[in-house]
Design an enzyme around this catalytic site. Structure first.
Site, mmCIF file in Angstrom:
data_model
loop_
_atom_site.group_PDB
_atom_site.id
_atom_site.type_symbol
_atom_site.label_atom_id
_atom_site.label_comp_id
_atom_site.label_asym_id
_atom_site.label_seq_id
_atom_site.Cartn_x
_atom_site.Cartn_y
_atom_site.Cartn_z
ATOM 1 N N CYS A 18 28.332 11.820 -20.020
ATOM 2 C CA CYS A 18 26.878 11.963 -19.983
ATOM 3 C C CYS A 18 26.493 12.955 -18.872
ATOM 4 C CB CYS A 18 26.238 10.600 -19.752
ATOM 5 S SG CYS A 18 24.443 10.654 -19.788
ATOM 6 N N CYS A 69 23.393 3.747 -18.449
ATOM 7 C CA CYS A 69 24.238 4.440 -19.408
ATOM 8 C C CYS A 69 25.677 4.296 -18.898
ATOM 9 C CB CYS A 69 23.872 5.923 -19.489
ATOM 10 S SG CYS A 69 25.093 6.853 -20.434
ATOM 11 N N CYS A 98 21.082 5.887 -24.518
ATOM 12 C CA CYS A 98 20.865 6.855 -23.451
ATOM 13 C C CYS A 98 20.141 8.092 -23.984
ATOM 14 C CB CYS A 98 22.203 7.266 -22.835
ATOM 15 S SG CYS A 98 21.999 8.554 -21.588
ATOM 16 N N ASP A 147 -2.856 -2.292 8.368
ATOM 17 C CA ASP A 147 -1.769 -2.566 7.434
ATOM 18 C C ASP A 147 -0.421 -2.379 8.125
ATOM 19 O OD1 ASP A 147 -0.700 -3.355 5.097
ATOM 20 O OD2 ASP A 147 -1.064 -1.489 4.016
ATOM 21 N N GLU A 157 -14.135 -6.183 11.505
ATOM 22 C CA GLU A 157 -13.009 -5.396 12.021
ATOM 23 C C GLU A 157 -12.270 -4.736 10.868
ATOM 24 O OE1 GLU A 157 -10.436 -8.018 14.212
ATOM 25 O OE2 GLU A 157 -12.149 -9.021 15.139
ATOM 26 N N TYR A 170 -6.095 -7.995 18.200
ATOM 27 C CA TYR A 170 -7.356 -8.460 17.619
ATOM 28 C C TYR A 170 -7.632 -9.950 17.768
ATOM 29 C CZ TYR A 170 -3.996 -8.929 13.741
ATOM 30 O OH TYR A 170 -2.898 -9.200 12.983
ATOM 31 N N CYS A 227 22.735 11.172 -23.657
ATOM 32 C CA CYS A 227 23.987 11.305 -24.409
ATOM 33 C C CYS A 227 24.053 10.421 -25.652
ATOM 34 C CB CYS A 227 25.183 11.005 -23.510
ATOM 35 S SG CYS A 227 25.384 9.243 -23.155
ATOM 36 N N LYS A 230 -10.463 -7.078 0.823
ATOM 37 C CA LYS A 230 -9.472 -6.028 0.568
ATOM 38 C C LYS A 230 -10.126 -4.866 -0.171
ATOM 39 C CE LYS A 230 -5.232 -7.267 0.384
ATOM 40 N NZ LYS A 230 -4.022 -7.376 1.164
ATOM 41 N N LYS A 254 -8.912 -4.080 8.798
ATOM 42 C CA LYS A 254 -7.677 -4.829 8.561
ATOM 43 C C LYS A 254 -6.528 -3.821 8.583
ATOM 44 C CE LYS A 254 -5.773 -8.434 5.619
ATOM 45 N NZ LYS A 254 -4.424 -7.937 5.483
HETATM 46 S S1 IVH Z 1 -7.029 -11.990 12.353
HETATM 47 C C1 IVH Z 1 -6.638 -16.468 11.889
HETATM 48 N N1 IVH Z 1 -7.658 -9.447 12.376
HETATM 49 O O1 IVH Z 1 -3.929 -9.700 8.210
HETATM 50 C C2 IVH Z 1 -6.861 -15.020 11.851
HETATM 51 N N2 IVH Z 1 -5.767 -10.136 11.105
HETATM 52 O O2 IVH Z 1 -3.925 -11.942 6.069
HETATM 53 C C3 IVH Z 1 -5.637 -14.255 12.107
HETATM 54 N N3 IVH Z 1 -4.547 -8.286 10.027
HETATM 55 O O3 IVH Z 1 -1.455 -11.882 9.340
HETATM 56 C C4 IVH Z 1 -5.651 -12.848 11.743
HETATM 57 N N4 IVH Z 1 -5.853 -6.663 10.765
HETATM 58 O O4 IVH Z 1 -1.292 -9.420 10.054
HETATM 59 C C5 IVH Z 1 -6.810 -10.384 11.903
HETATM 60 N N5 IVH Z 1 -8.293 -7.209 12.509
HETATM 61 C C6 IVH Z 1 -7.456 -8.143 12.059
HETATM 62 C C7 IVH Z 1 -6.349 -7.834 11.238
HETATM 63 C C8 IVH Z 1 -5.517 -8.854 10.771
HETATM 64 C C9 IVH Z 1 -4.765 -6.970 10.049
HETATM 65 C C10 IVH Z 1 -3.438 -8.942 9.280
HETATM 66 C C11 IVH Z 1 -2.619 -9.906 10.096
HETATM 67 C C12 IVH Z 1 -2.685 -11.220 9.387
HETATM 68 C C13 IVH Z 1 -3.128 -10.829 8.027
HETATM 69 C C14 IVH Z 1 -3.930 -11.975 7.440
#
Ligand code: IVH
Length: 666
Positions: A431, A425, A407, A115, A111, A224, A410, A311, A113
Site C-alpha cells: 500500500c 490497512c 483501503c 482555561d 470574572e 481568583y 490499495c 460557558k 473563566k
Molecule cells: S472559582 C468554588 N474562578 O473553573 C469556586 N474558577 O469549573 C471555585 N476557573 O476548577 C472556582 N477561572 O479551574 C473560579 N475566575 C475563576 C476561574 C475558575 C477558571 C476554573 C477552575 C475550576 C473550574 C470550575
C-alpha cells in the site's frame, strides 16, 4: 555586609524585581542589573550550601531532582462550578440566589473563566510552602517544585505585607498563547506530537517530572479565590484587591455587578473581546460577592450555590460539505477528513475538518452536499459537530457517506483491532501511503537522519520507480538521480553517511510497530544484533525488562514476515550497522546489575550523558531522584545541597568519579 546578610538582601530585592517584572509589567531595573544580581546570588549560594532555601529566586530555573508527586489531601475540598450556556440559565441563577436570600440586595463578582488547570497554593508566614493540583477535588498532586518556576507566583511576600499568617489561594495555571505557539513550533521541529490546546499543554507541563522543563515553558498563573481562617475582607471582590496588593497576579478584568443587566453587559463585552486576550478563556464565572451571603447560600455535593460558570459558545460556522477523503498513515490507520467550501471561523478560513475515525463519522450521518456546522472549540483543528436542520429536512440529500470497508489507497480489506478506535490497512508491503510513510520514518532525524531527502523527493523517487523501499536508497547512483549535481552529491553523501548510524537507531528506523526509540535501544542492548533479535521467541523477548507483550508480539510478527526479513537482509548487505559496535560490547558488563544510581553534580572525566550510558552498559539503571531504593549516588563537584541532605537522611552512599570508574573497570 557579610555573605549571609548579602544573600538575604539579594533575595528580597530579586523577589521584588521579579514581581515588578512579571506581575506589574513595570520593571524598575534593567535586565542586565537583574542578571548581575542573580549571578551574584547564585555564586554566594554555591559558597554557602548551608543557606539553601527552596524559595530563593535562584530556584526558579528548576532542578534535575525528579519529581515524584506525593498525593496531598486538600485542607478544604476543591469544588467545581455548575455550568450554564445561555442567558436564561444565568437569569435563573440570579433569581434563585435572590429568593434564597429572601430579597436581600446582593452583588455579583464577574470574572473571566481561565482555561488552564486549577491550583491551590499554601502560604505560611509569607512563604509559599505547598502547591497542589485539583486532582479529584478531595486530593491532588503536590507540584510545589514545578510551581516554584512560575515567575508570576510569589515565593515570598515582602516583610511588611499585611496578610494572615496562614492562607490558601487558588487560581489557574495556564499557558499564554505566545508560549503555546512557541512550544508547538519546537515540538513540530522535533517531530513530537503537538498539544491540541493551551490547557492540555499547561497540564502536561505542570505534571512534568523535571522542573527545568517547566521553567522553560513559560507558564503563567492568575489567582481568583482566597481562603483563610482570618479573612481580610467582607467580600470576594475586596479580598481579591487585597490579594493583589500582597503581590499576587489577579486579573484586571474582574467587575462587581449590581444587577442582572450588568452581568449581561459583562458577558456580551467579553464574548467578543476575549479573542484579544493573550490567554485562553472559555467563559465567565459569576460569584455572589458577600462572604456572609455565600455562607447562607451554602454548597451542594459538588459545587457552591453562590457561583456558576457561563460557558462561551464555541464559535460555529455553517458551510457545504463537498466530500470526505480518507488519509492512510504510516501505520495504516485510516482517518476521514472532510473537504468543505471555505468558511471564516474564529479569524481563519477553514476548508478541512477532521472526522477522527469511523465511529465519529458514522454518528454524524453525513451526506454529500450537506450544510454542516463547524466548530472550533478548545481544539485548534476545527471539527464538524452536526448537520444543519435545512439539510436534515431536505428530501433530496446527496449520497450518504459511510466509512470504507476497504483501503482507499490499495483496496485491501481494512482491519479493526479490539479496543482501538482506528481502522487499519494491513497491506504493509503493497500500500503506497504505508510504504512512503515507512521510508519517511526511516530517513527521519531520530532514525537514519538522511536529512538531504524530504517527503516530496521520496515520493518522486518512488513514483519514478527508483525505490520500492528504504533499502533501495543505498543503491541510488549519480546517473539515476540526474539534475542538479550539487544536490545529487549531497543526497548520496548523506545516504552514505547513514551507514555509520548505530544499530539501535537502525532498529528504530525499520519501523517495527510499537518499537519506539526507547524500546529499540533496550532491545539492541539486550540482543546485541539483528540476527539474535530476529531469532528471539516471544518468551525471550518478555525476559527483557521494559518489554511487554504488545512489543514482544509485534517484534515476533515482524520477523516472521518473509518480506520484512528480506528487507532487513538487503539493508545488511548495503553495509548498515546490524549489531552493537565492538567498543560498545567490550565496554559492557553486569557489574552494576540491579543497581539504581542517581547522577549529581559536575564531572571532570566524562559528561553526564556519558556516565548515563556507562551505567546502562554495565547493567545499572540511572534514576532521576533519590529514594530509599537508590543504591548509590555518583557525585561530581557541586552536588546540590538538597540532594546531599536527602542522601544523608536516607543513608545512601555517595561515590566519587574515580571510585566509580574503578568499579566498572573491575
Ligand atoms: S472559582 C468554588 N474562578 O473553573 C469556586 N474558577 O469549573 C471555585 N476557573 O476548577 C472556582 N477561572 O479551574 C473560579 N475566575 C475563576 C476561574 C475558575 C477558571 C476554573 C477552575 C475550576 C473550574 C470550575
Amino acid at each position: 555586609m557579610n555573605d549571609t546578610e548579602r544573600i538575604a538582601h539579594l533575595r528580597t530585592l530579586l523577589h521584588r524585581l521579579n514581581h515588578e517584572y512579571y506581575v506589574m509589567n513595570a520593571p524598575t531595573a534593567s535586565d542586565r542589573e537583574f542578571d548581575e544580581m542573580m549571578h551574584e546570588l547564585q555564586h554566594l549560594e554555591q559558597l554557602h550550601p548551608e543557606l539553601y532555601d527552596p524559595n530563593s529566586p535562584t530556584q526558579r530555573v528548576g532542578s534535575d531532582l525528579s519529581n515524584e508527586f506525593a498525593t496531598v489531601v486538600h485542607k478544604r475540598p476543591m469544588l467545581s462550578l455548575s455550568n450554564t450556556y445561555n442567558r436564561q440559565e444565568v437569569a435563573d441563577f440570579y433569581q434563585r440566589v435572590g429568593e434564597s436570600l429572601h430579597g436581600q440586595p446582593f452583588d455579583v463578582c464577574c470574572e473571566l473563566k481561565f482555561d488552564g488547570l486549577s491550583i491551590s497554593l499554601h502560604y505560611e508566614r509569607k512563604r509559599l510552602v505547598r502547591a497542589v493540583t485539583r486532582g479529584d477535588g478531595e486530593k491532588g498532586d503536590d507540584v510545589t517544585a514545578n510551581v516554584r518556576t512560575i515567575r508570576s507566583i510569589p515565593l515570598e511576600l515582602p516583610a511588611g505585607t499585611d496578610c494572615p499568617d496562614a492562607f490558601e489561594i487558588r487560581g489557574e495555571v495556564l499557558m499564554p498563547w505566545a508560549s503555546f505557539d512557541r512550544l508547538n513550533r519546537q515540538r513540530e521541529e522535533a517531530e513530537e506530537p503537538l498539544f491540541a490546546n493551551p490547557r492540555n499543554a499547561a497540564s502536561g507541563t505542570l505534571k512534568s517530572k523535571d522542573s527545568r522543563v517547566v521553567a522553560g515553558r513559560g507558564l503563567d498563573a492568575y489567582l481568583y479565590y482566597l481562603l483563610s481562617d482570618q479573612m481580610p475582607a467582607e467580600g470576594h471582590y475586596q479580598s481579591l484587591q487585597m490579594v493583589r496588593s500582597w503581590g499576587f497576579q489577579v486579573s484586571e478584568h474582574i467587575k462587581l455587578a449590581h444587577s442582572l443587566q450588568e452581568i449581561y453587559d459583562y458577558i456580551d463585552y467579553w464574548d467578543n473581546e476575549r479573542h484579544h486576550l493573550p490567554i485562553a478563556t472559555d467563559g465567565i464565572v459569576l460569584k455572589v460577592n458577600s462572604f456572609a451571603q455565600q455562607r447562607s447560600l451554602g454548597i451542594t455535593a459538588k459545587s457552591p450555590r453562590w457561583a456558576i460558570a457561563y460557558k462561551f459558545q464555541a464559535e460555529q460556522a455553517q458551510t457545504t460539505l463537498r466530500q470526505v477523503v480518507y488519509q492512510v498513515g504510516r501505520t495504516g490507520a485510516v482517518t476521514p477528513v472532510a473537504n468543505m467550501d471555505p468558511v471564516l471561523l474564529a479569524g481563519t478560513t477553514v476548508r478541512r475538518a477532521t472526522l477522527h475515525n469511523a465511529d465519529v463519522l458514522e454518528s454524524l450521518q453525513l451526506h454529500v452536499g450537506d450544510q454542516v456546522l463547524v466548530e472550533k472549540g478548545g481544539e485548534i483543528i476545527p471539527k464538524i459537530v452536526g448537520v444543519a436542520q435545512e439539510s436534515l429536512d431536505n428530501p433530496h440529500r446527496g449520497q450518504p457517506i459511510h466509512f470504507p470497508t476497504h483501503c482507499p489507497a490499495c483496496g485491501r480489506e481494512l482491519v479493526h483491532y479490539e479496543g482501538e478506535a482506528a481502522h487499519y490497512c494491513p497491506n504493509e508491503t503493497g500500500c503506497v501511503p504505508l510504504i512512503l510513510g515507512r521510508i519517511e520514518h526511516f530517513i527521519s532525524r531520530k532514525a537514519m537522519n538522511i536529512n538531504s531527502l524530504g517527503p516530496e523527493t521520496v515520493d518522486e523517487y518512488y513514483r519514478r520507480g527508483m525505490i520500492r523501499d528504504a533499502a533501495d536508497l543505498y543503491l541510488l547512483t549519480e546517473q539515476q538521480l540526474g539534475g542538479d549535481q550539487k544536490m545529487v552529491r549531497k543526497i548520496l553523501k548523506s545516504v552514505d553517511e547513514s551507514r555509520k548510524v548505530p544499530f539501535e537507531r537502525v532498529l528504530f528506523a525499520i519501523g517495527i510497530r510499537f518499537v519506539g526509540e526507547i524500546a529499540a535501544k533496550t532491545l539492541a542492548r539486550h540482543f546485541g544484533s539483528m540476527e539474535a533479535l530476529a531469532a528471539a521467541s516471544v518468551d525471550d523477548l518478555l525476559q527483557v525488562s521494559g518489554i511487554g507483550m504488545v512489543i514482544a508480539e509485534s517484534v515476533r510478527a515482524y520477523f516472521q514476515n518473509p518480506s520484512n526479513r528480506d528487507f532487513v537482509s538487503r539493508l545488511a548487505s548495503c553495509g548498515l550497522q546490524m549489531q552493537l559496535s565492538e567498543a560498545h560490547r567490550q565496554a559492557q558488563s553486569d557489574r552494576l546489575a540491579g543497581k539504581s544510581i542517581v547522577i549529581s553534580g559536575v564531572f571532570a572525566h566524562h559528561s553526564r550523558d556519558e556516565y548515563k550510558a556507562l551505567i546502562e552498559q554495565h547493567g545499572g539503571r540511572n534514576v532521576g531522584s533519590i529514594s530509599a531504593k537508590t543504591s548509590f549516588i555518583l557525585a561530581g563537584d557541586n552536588m546540590g545541597p538538597a540532594k546531599l541532605e536527602k542522601a544523608r537522611k536516607l543513608g545512601i552512599p555517595v561515590m566519587g568519579e574515580e571510585e566509580f570508574l574503578a568499579l566498572i573497570q573491575g
